[in-house]
Design a protein around this motif. Structure first.
Motif, short mmCIF file in Angstrom:
data_model
loop_
_atom_site.label_atom_id
_atom_site.label_comp_id
_atom_site.label_asym_id
_atom_site.label_seq_id
_atom_site.Cartn_x
_atom_site.Cartn_y
_atom_site.Cartn_z
N UNK A 43 0.80 -1.23 0.00
CA UNK A 43 0.00 0.00 0.00
C UNK A 43 0.83 1.28 0.00
N UNK A 44 1.80 1.43 0.93
CA UNK A 44 2.60 2.66 0.94
C UNK A 44 3.44 2.85 -0.32
N UNK A 45 3.79 1.77 -1.00
CA UNK A 45 4.59 1.87 -2.22
C UNK A 45 3.73 2.33 -3.39
N UNK A 46 2.42 2.11 -3.31
CA UNK A 46 1.52 2.48 -4.40
C UNK A 46 1.08 3.94 -4.32
N UNK A 47 1.05 4.50 -3.14
CA UNK A 47 0.52 5.86 -2.96
C UNK A 47 1.36 6.89 -3.69
#
Length: 277
Positions: A43-47
């Motif tokens: 998730x944090x890598x996609x934001x």
């Protein structure tokens, strides 16, 4: 504590939605612990709302090798480690490799083991050695960028970033600045080991992801070898790390500082570290 991840279709769609700024859509139903772990990892890598992010991924054996002495690296990572790599590609704007990796492996750098679009392909080629017909430079509608230290013409459609080398090397900081100016926010430095080490020593990696497969090679190139080795363990980087079971491989997700709002501990002598592999 090691967490097991399961990337179900609904979780992966949610992660892709985060990448495309549609991340507020709700998930239906209860999430398993394994699905929660997948969301926590990817998730944090996609934001895209937290600013530019630079990842590095390296797959290695139990004894820290990334290939055999002959250079065979095809099966170092297991099938789940390979799927993980393709997920990372699907989440970034561009994938960076050094010319040695491009020449030896001739990688496609595409997303094939999961849903998602292909990233821009970026090759660091100080001496202009990469042939125009190499796989990373093929014309398929995906953005192609080559960072060169020489005046060499390239076919139409290939973006050339010309940077002045120093002793045959190009500064990672200069490369990163040029790629940001080219509109590439989230980047994956995928290989080889020297290229990753160069960006790491320069303090330019936010997240280092290391997958370890249960195989012993015994000899061959190591995963990470820095140009400016430390003298004592007190000087070693000790990032906050989460550990995940991917199935066939174990993943170490190392946070090197920026995403937690901490200043990275990079010795001043390493700020100008460079690379060419």
């Amino acid at each position: 504590m090691m967490q097991r991840i399961e990337v179900t279709p609904r979780i992966w769609q949610r992660i892709l939605n985060l990448r495309s700024a549609r991340g507020k859509e709700a998930l239906n139903g209860h999430l398993s612990a394994e699905e929660e772990a997948a969301l926590q990892l990817y998730g944090p890598l996609a934001r895209r709302d937290a600013g530019p992010l630079t990842l590095a991924q390296i797959g290695q054996s139990l004894d820290g090798r990334i290939a055999t002495p002959s250079g065979d690296a095809r099966d170092v990572s297991g099938p789940d480690g390979l799927s993980h790599l393709h997920r990372l590609r699907a989440l970034v704007d561009g994938v960076v490799i050094g010319v040695r990796t491009a020449l030896h492996d001739d990688p496609r750098l595409t997303v094939r083991h999961c849903e998602g679009g292909d990233p821009a392909r970026i090759v660091i080629d100080p001496q202009g050695r990469l042939p125009d017909e190499a796989m990373p430079l093929r014309g398929d509608g995906i953005r192609r960028i080559i960072v060169q230290g020489v005046d060499r013409a390239r076919p139409r459609g290939i973006e050339v970033i010309r940077l002045t080398p120093n002793g045959g090397w190009i500064s990672p900081a200069a490369i990163m600045t040029a790629l940001r100016r080219a509109g590439l926010g989230t980047l994956l430095v995928e290989g080889g080991g020297r290229t990753i080490a160069g960006f790491l020593e320069a303090g330019l990696i936010d997240r280092l992801l290391v997958t370890v497969a249960p195989v012993i090679i015994g000899a061959g190139p190591q995963g990470l070898t820095t140009r400016d080795p430390i003298q004592t363990l007190a000087q070693a980087m000790r990032p906050e790390t989460r550990v995940y079971s991917l199935g066939s491989d174990i993943l170490f997700d190392c946070d090197l500082g920026r995403s937690l709002g901490r200043e990275k501990a990079v010795p001043p002598s390493r700020q100008d570290a460079a690379l060419q592999s």
